[in-house]
Design a protein around this motif. Structure first.
Motif, PDB file in Angstrom:
ATOM      1  N   UNK A 105       0.825  -1.208   0.000  1.00  0.00           N
ATOM      2  CA  UNK A 105       0.000   0.000   0.000  1.00  0.00           C
ATOM      3  C   UNK A 105       0.858   1.256   0.000  1.00  0.00           C
ATOM      4  N   UNK A 106       1.991   1.187   0.669  1.00  0.00           N
ATOM      5  CA  UNK A 106       2.851   2.358   0.760  1.00  0.00           C
ATOM      6  C   UNK A 106       3.506   2.725  -0.574  1.00  0.00           C
ATOM      7  N   UNK A 107       3.369   1.883  -1.585  1.00  0.00           N
ATOM      8  CA  UNK A 107       3.923   2.207  -2.897  1.00  0.00           C
ATOM      9  C   UNK A 107       3.261   3.453  -3.492  1.00  0.00           C
ATOM     10  N   UNK A 108       2.051   3.770  -3.037  1.00  0.00           N
ATOM     11  CA  UNK A 108       1.405   5.011  -3.488  1.00  0.00           C
ATOM     12  C   UNK A 108       1.200   5.957  -2.292  1.00  0.00           C
ATOM     13  N   UNK A 109       2.146   5.977  -1.395  1.00  0.00           N
ATOM     14  CA  UNK A 109       2.060   6.840  -0.218  1.00  0.00           C
ATOM     15  C   UNK A 109       1.937   8.310  -0.617  1.00  0.00           C
ATOM     16  N   UNK A 110       1.260   9.079   0.201  1.00  0.00           N
ATOM     17  CA  UNK A 110       1.040  10.497  -0.087  1.00  0.00           C
ATOM     18  C   UNK A 110       2.337  11.290  -0.232  1.00  0.00           C
ATOM     19  N   UNK A 111       3.399  10.813   0.343  1.00  0.00           N
ATOM     20  CA  UNK A 111       4.682  11.504   0.215  1.00  0.00           C
ATOM     21  C   UNK A 111       5.143  11.545  -1.238  1.00  0.00           C
ATOM     22  N   UNK A 112       4.588  10.648  -2.072  1.00  0.00           N
ATOM     23  CA  UNK A 112       4.947  10.600  -3.491  1.00  0.00           C
ATOM     24  C   UNK A 112       4.002  11.449  -4.344  1.00  0.00           C
TER      25      UNK A 112
END
Length: 334
Positions: free
Chosen positions: A71-78
């Motif tokens: 899920x973190x592959x599309x984290x908001x940090x990106x």
């Protein structure tokens, strides 16, 4: 949990507004009553394809069932200044407290060559979609398109309910609305449900103009009406609508934004789909003269803040909120 009262949130058939036939003024009058007395109302007859809703719910369950690393592959940090992507449980704050929910933030899909994106306008840009669930992109964009059309119809009804030209909001605020769409997942509670810390989202009001919410059938939404917390249970193929702080401001407090909160009363995940139909980013937010009076309920509000003291554009207002909801993204967005 607190007991619900026997107050009933109105259920309004908006098919005449959506189709542009029949008697939209009658529908508008019902919406106006709901906005004055409740700040919340259900809508049916909305015209949004039910199969589309079900397909989106299916892929959302699929996404949230994945491990955190995926899920973190599309984290908001990106997502950069567009303010898009996934956040984990506890990653979003309400009134300074971490929410017990995870979610994905979406908005209007704008490419890099769009004028607002090229200008570096915050909260504008392209979305982040999971590459391993390719159908999610089409479903999200189809859903946000349908909800945007519905938002325009409802704002026509709100214009009429205020005795204004039906195009008032479209002309002054929403010809190019700011679209924000959130898919939230509330995990099954691991804490005692009687404790305050079990709230997925604590008491708050929405900060925009109009929220159109799709719930799954789990329940858990509660609304504070006339100082009483009442349940807003799911009704099949309906949406729950509520007005936000900016519509409260525009109407001079005649349509009050209503506090609400959410918890997961089940032993499984709870999904909700929150669509925010808001003023254009650069639109100045000014009150309408209604009976020459502004009703400010600052002392009664959950945050003791006045929405009527703000001056500026909707973008100015929204950016102030962004820094509080996701303080770690403040530098990227602002």
């Amino acid at each position: 949990m607190p007991q619900s009262s026997d107050l009933d949130i109105p259920v309004i058939n908006v098919s005449d507004l959506v189709s542009g036939t029949g008697n939209p003024h009658e529908v508008a009058a019902k919406i106006g009553h709901a906005c004055r007395e409740y700040g919340f109302f259900y809508i049916i007859g909305h015209g949004v394809d039910e199969e589309l809703q079900q397909q989106l719910e299916k892929v959302s369950h699929q996404f949230f069932a994945q491990d955190i690393e995926t899920k973190q592959q599309i984290n908001m940090s990106r997502g950069g200044r567009a303010w898009r992507g996934y956040f984990p449980v506890g990653g979003e704050l309400t009134s300074g407290k971490p929410d017990i929910k995870e979610g994905i933030y979406f908005g209007a899909e704008l490419q890099d060559d769009h004028a607002l994106v090229k200008a570096g306008t915050p909260l504008h840009g392209s979305n982040l979609f999971p590459t391993n669930i390719p159908q999610m992109r089409e479903l999200v964009l189809n859903y946000t398109g349908a909800m945007t059309r519905l938002g325009h119809s409802l704002m026509t009804g709100i214009s009429l309910s205020l005795g204004l030209e039906e195009s008032f909001f479209a002309t002054h605020y929403t010809s190019d609305p700011l679209i924000l769409f959130r898919i939230f997942n509330y995990p099954a509670p691991s804490l005692n449900p009687e404790t305050e810390s079990s709230w997925g989202v604590g008491e708050h009001t929405d900060y925009g103009m109009l929220t159109i919410l799709r719930q799954d059938m789990s329940g858990g939404l509660q609304v504070k009406i006339k100082s009483q917390w009442i349940a807003a249970p799911p009704i099949p193929n309906s949406f729950v609508c509520n007005i936000g702080d900016m519509l409260d401001r525009i109407t001079g407090g005649h349509y009050l934004s209503t506090p609400h909160r959410v918890w997961n009363p089940t032993n499984h995940n709870r999904l909700s789909f929150a669509f925010f139909f808001d003023p254009n980013f650069s639109a100045p937010v000014k009150p309408i003269k209604i009976n020459g009076q502004v009703k400010d309920n600052k002392k009664e509000r959950w945050d003791n803040a006045s929405v009527h003291e703000f001056s500026g554009t909707y973008g100015d207002y929204l950016l102030g909120k962004v820094s509080k909801v996701f303080p770690q993204l403040r530098r990227k967005v602002l």
